[in-house]
Design a protein around this motif. Structure first.
Motif, PDB file in Angstrom:
ATOM      1  N   UNK A 171      27.296  38.683  39.797  1.00 35.99           N
ATOM      2  CA  UNK A 171      28.672  38.947  38.947  1.00 35.99           C
ATOM      3  C   UNK A 171      29.027  38.103  38.444  1.00 35.99           C
ATOM      4  N   UNK A 172      29.636  37.254  39.442  1.00 36.93           N
ATOM      5  CA  UNK A 172      30.691  36.387  38.553  1.00 36.93           C
ATOM      6  C   UNK A 172      29.905  35.302  37.327  1.00 36.93           C
ATOM      7  N   UNK A 173      28.579  35.171  38.413  1.00 35.21           N
ATOM      8  CA  UNK A 173      28.088  34.080  37.870  1.00 35.21           C
ATOM      9  C   UNK A 173      27.446  34.798  36.382  1.00 35.21           C
ATOM     10  N   UNK A 174      26.869  35.292  36.357  1.00 32.23           N
ATOM     11  CA  UNK A 174      26.469  36.149  34.606  1.00 32.23           C
ATOM     12  C   UNK A 174      27.889  36.433  34.123  1.00 32.23           C
ATOM     13  N   UNK A 175      28.661  36.286  34.280  1.00 30.56           N
ATOM     14  CA  UNK A 175      30.130  36.351  33.865  1.00 30.56           C
ATOM     15  C   UNK A 175      30.189  35.323  33.414  1.00 30.56           C
ATOM     16  N   UNK A 176      29.803  34.524  33.653  1.00 30.18           N
ATOM     17  CA  UNK A 176      30.898  32.708  33.315  1.00 30.18           C
ATOM     18  C   UNK A 176      29.677  32.408  32.340  1.00 30.18           C
ATOM     19  N   UNK A 177      28.138  33.147  32.597  1.00 28.73           N
ATOM     20  CA  UNK A 177      27.619  32.452  31.792  1.00 28.73           C
ATOM     21  C   UNK A 177      27.728  32.940  30.424  1.00 28.73           C
ATOM     22  N   UNK A 178      27.680  34.409  30.521  1.00 29.54           N
ATOM     23  CA  UNK A 178      27.604  35.327  29.013  1.00 29.54           C
ATOM     24  C   UNK A 178      29.653  35.198  28.273  1.00 29.54           C
ATOM     25  N   UNK A 179      29.555  34.791  28.826  1.00 32.33           N
ATOM     26  CA  UNK A 179      31.139  34.841  28.296  1.00 32.33           C
ATOM     27  C   UNK A 179      31.596  33.540  27.131  1.00 32.33           C
ATOM     28  N   UNK A 180      30.635  32.929  27.793  1.00 29.39           N
ATOM     29  CA  UNK A 180      30.164  31.259  26.366  1.00 29.39           C
ATOM     30  C   UNK A 180      30.012  32.428  25.610  1.00 29.39           C
ATOM     31  N   UNK A 181      29.310  32.550  25.022  1.00 29.29           N
ATOM     32  CA  UNK A 181      28.585  32.926  23.566  1.00 29.29           C
ATOM     33  C   UNK A 181      29.938  34.439  23.001  1.00 29.29           C
ATOM     34  N   UNK A 182      30.975  34.720  23.904  1.00 30.13           N
ATOM     35  CA  UNK A 182      32.285  35.622  23.547  1.00 30.13           C
ATOM     36  C   UNK A 182      32.793  34.454  23.016  1.00 30.13           C
ATOM     37  N   UNK A 183      33.033  33.491  23.363  1.00 33.83           N
ATOM     38  CA  UNK A 183      34.369  32.384  23.347  1.00 33.83           C
ATOM     39  C   UNK A 183      33.404  31.566  21.896  1.00 33.83           C
ATOM     40  N   UNK A 184      32.533  31.362  21.778  1.00 34.83           N
ATOM     41  CA  UNK A 184      31.771  30.360  20.645  1.00 34.83           C
ATOM     42  C   UNK A 184      32.057  31.681  19.278  1.00 34.83           C
ATOM     43  N   UNK A 185      32.145  32.869  19.763  1.00 28.40           N
ATOM     44  CA  UNK A 185      31.999  33.300  18.168  1.00 28.40           C
ATOM     45  C   UNK A 185      33.103  34.193  17.591  1.00 28.40           C
ATOM     46  N   UNK A 186      34.168  33.471  18.325  1.00 29.27           N
ATOM     47  CA  UNK A 186      35.563  33.209  17.950  1.00 29.27           C
ATOM     48  C   UNK A 186      35.579  32.107  17.299  1.00 29.27           C
ATOM     49  N   UNK A 187      35.007  31.175  17.994  1.00 28.84           N
ATOM     50  CA  UNK A 187      34.971  29.802  17.125  1.00 28.84           C
ATOM     51  C   UNK A 187      34.809  30.374  15.888  1.00 28.84           C
ATOM     52  N   UNK A 188      33.250  31.066  16.405  1.00 26.33           N
ATOM     53  CA  UNK A 188      32.391  31.048  14.733  1.00 26.33           C
ATOM     54  C   UNK A 188      33.143  31.894  13.644  1.00 26.33           C
ATOM     55  N   UNK A 189      33.213  32.812  14.038  1.00 28.22           N
ATOM     56  CA  UNK A 189      33.957  33.592  12.922  1.00 28.22           C
ATOM     57  C   UNK A 189      35.685  33.188  12.800  1.00 28.22           C
ATOM     58  N   UNK A 190      36.135  31.986  13.160  1.00 27.65           N
ATOM     59  CA  UNK A 190      37.214  31.488  13.112  1.00 27.65           C
ATOM     60  C   UNK A 190      37.077  30.142  12.002  1.00 27.65           C
ATOM     61  N   UNK A 191      35.807  29.982  11.606  1.00 26.18           N
ATOM     62  CA  UNK A 191      35.639  29.008  11.175  1.00 26.18           C
ATOM     63  C   UNK A 191      35.668  29.154   9.948  1.00 26.18           C
ATOM     64  N   UNK A 192      36.297  27.484   9.428  1.00 24.61           N
ATOM     65  CA  UNK A 192      37.284  28.058   8.017  1.00 24.61           C
ATOM     66  C   UNK A 192      38.768  27.842   7.452  1.00 24.61           C
TER      67      UNK A 192
END
Length: 595
Positions: free
Chosen positions: A507-528
């Motif tokens: 569960x912890x490995x999956x959380x660490x791996x999957x949370x990367x997408x969440x952080x990257x989407x915040x970067x993506x939506x913040x771009x500008x």
């Protein structure tokens, strides 16, 4: 400091690890280390909880002034100046600790550290997006998270170890007491403070004297009524003899239910001689090592004076009701110069941030995009820019689907994280796994942390290779599907550690791996144009998405039980998958081709 100097680029490995280590360290100092420090210095639990909780406020409201950081000066300027202010604030704490009104003044400097650190977070996250291209942002997202976690571990581990060492090195010799649980043995304790015997010491010794150094505690349940009377008598004795006040007592009560409680033991301390020069000697008593199923229920801090130095001061240690096997733990008594120890610790921290200031002053790159936007602008224009920054965030294309994703993607995780530990600690009759506190510390503090870190780093590498659009689905599955292990654990209730440790690791490995997408989407939506302020707004929605579901998760679990609760958690992952299908993501975002 130059504002619009010639653009330069540096190897990201030269500044990302130190930048995010410097970002995480003040947070853990303010939120965790300060609590330990104030406890050591004799502040009551009520005051500690009240005043240190308020220190979280700057991180909650930082989106309110993020547009100012975005408009005024450069992100580089904000980073180095805030590191200088954090260093000054930590030095201020160090200087005020020895003062009579240290609590009030040190809190004021911690407020300075908190606001400076929150502002530093805004600037650092914005600078990360300006100083790296999209491929590099994706590649290093796991690295930055890892060094942020290293800062957490440093604050909770190394800094406390340093302060503890200084406490020991600046005072009386440390005393260690070993406690052992004995299965099948019943606790038989009589509280007779006037009959306590202490070992003899040499006439020239000036030391702390414990009544025993090796103590056994039976695991057989005992009468709750008898335990209550002893707990009350010990507390009244300690307070009446001036060892501590009602306000600073632990207010411990016996563990257990149904009229019984688990085994416990008493240990007494005294001084071999009166305190020198009429000064107070403060004894801090607590767990040093061993099984965390041993709990200190009364007597964490004692004050010896020339009036009570030869009277016994009592502490109570109790075993966890779920502990039925042999175990042991070592508790230590330390009577060092505690104000000096913590003052030196915070002085070291202040010096460390001066080094961070100097390092980043010269090593941070100067991105062409990082410019001072207000140099030739009036104050009214600056305020207009601030308001426009907020408005422009909500005018972004596909923003409402994006905000819904930020709020709901972790709907299941936000509830699971609140109930995972209670589930493991609750008895089997209540649907739990009946683990001890020591077991939880081992599982999450070792296997869980390793799996989480490896998953986070691997997630960054994978996203950098294939981009966010191609990997977000796989990362969503990696983050949510492993929650099924809790459904398995709730229905099977395994009685061995291997399946439990394996499940948490997955569960912890999956959380660490999957949370990367969440952080990257915040970067993506913040771009500008206003990416710094917009990223801060995203973190605010992230916090809201964790807070609100977590508030009701306990009520849901108590209503439906653990088995149905974890099934509910899995159902709560569905909205996140639906919202992913509504997101519009550039296929090239984060890939090397984009660079």
């Amino acid at each position: 400091m130059r504002q619009n100097a010639t653009p330069t680029k540096r190897n990201p490995w030269a500044w990302i690890p130190t930048l995010y280590f410097a970002e995480g360290l003040p947070y853990v100092i303010v939120m965790t280390v300060s609590v330990i420090m104030y406890k050591r210095l004799g502040i009551s639990n009520t005051d500690i909880a009240l005043y240190t909780s308020w220190l979280y406020l700057p991180w909650v409201i930082k989106p309110l002034w993020s547009p100012v950081v975005d408009v005024l000066r450069t992100k580089r300027w904000w980073i180095v100046i805030m590191q200088l202010l954090v260093g000054a604030g930590l030095a201020g704490v160090a200087l005020t600790i020895p003062m009579p009104n240290f609590f009030r003044y040190s809190l004021a400097f911690l407020w300075l550290v908190a606001f400076s650190s929150a502002t530093h977070d805004i600037a650092a996250d914005g600078f990360y997006m300006m100083g790296l291209n999209q491929y590099e942002q994706t590649y290093f997202v796991g690295i930055r998270n890892t060094f942020y976690r290293f800062a957490m571990l440093t604050g909770q581990g190394l800094l406390v170890i340093l302060a503890g060492y200084l406490e020991t090195a600046t005072g009386l010799p440390e005393t260690n007491i070993a406690f052992h649980s004995v299965p099948g043995k019943e606790t038989t304790i009589q509280f007779q403070p006037h009959n306590v015997s202490f070992p003899e010491t040499k006439s020239s010794d000036y030391v702390l004297v414990p009544s025993q150094k090796d103590i056994q505690i039976g695991t057989v349940p005992v009468s709750r009524e008898k335990a209550d009377s002893i707990f009350t008598a010990v507390k009244e004795w300690n307070i009446s003899h001036g060892f501590y006040s009602e306000k600073t007592s632990l207010k411990g009560t016996p563990d257990g239910s149904n009229g019984t409680t688990s085994g416990f033991a008493l240990v007494a301390y005294k001084l071999s001689q009166p305190p020198k020069d009429g000064k107070e000697v403060v004894l801090n008593f607590g767990m040093n090592s061993g099984n965390k199923s041993f709990h200190l229920k009364e007597g964490t801090r004692f004050v010896f004076t020339d009036k009570n130095w030869n009277e016994p001061a009592f502490a109570i240690v109790q075993v966890d009701p779920k502990l039925t096997k042999k175990a042991e733990a070592t508790f230590s008594g330390r009577a060092g110069n505690i104000p000096l120890a913590w003052s030196l610790t915070f002085m070291v921290l202040g010096g460390l941030f001066i080094l961070f200031f100097l390092w980043h002053r010269f090593i941070l790159p100067r991105p062409a995009e990082d410019t001072d936007k207000h140099e030739k602008t009036s104050l009214s224009r600056v305020m207009h820019e601030v308001l426009e920054t907020f408005a422009s965030f909500f005018r972004k294309k596909n923003i409402w689907a994006g905000l819904a994703f930020l709020l709901l993607f972790r709907l299941g995780e936000s509830q699971l994280v609140k109930l995972a530990s209670p589930f493991m600690l609750d008895g089997r009759a209540e649907g739990g796994l009946a683990l001890t506190t020591g077991d939880i510390g081992l599982i999450y503090g070792t296997i869980g942390m390793i799996a989480l870190t490896v998953g986070g780093i691997l997630g960054g590498f994978v996203a950098a290779k294939w981009g966010l659009k191609k990997t977000i689905w796989w990362m969503a599955v990696a983050m949510n599907l492993p929650n099924l292990v809790y459904v398995y654990l709730a229905y099977v209730q395994p009685d061995t550690m291997l399946p439990i440790v394996t499940s948490v690791g997955i569960e912890q490995f999956g959380y660490g791996f999957g949370f990367t997408a969440y952080m990257l989407y915040m970067i993506y939506i913040s771009d500008g144009e206003h990416k710094t302020a917009h990223y801060a707004l995203c973190t605010g929605f992230m916090a809201l998405g964790m807070m609100l579901p977590g508030m009701v998760s306990g009520w849901i679990q108590e209503t439906v039980g653990y088995q149905h609760f974890f099934v509910w958690v899995m159902l709560c992952t569905i909205p996140g998958f639906i919202l992913i299908s509504l997101l519009k993501i550039d296929p090239k975002f984060g890939t090397k081709a984009k660079a």
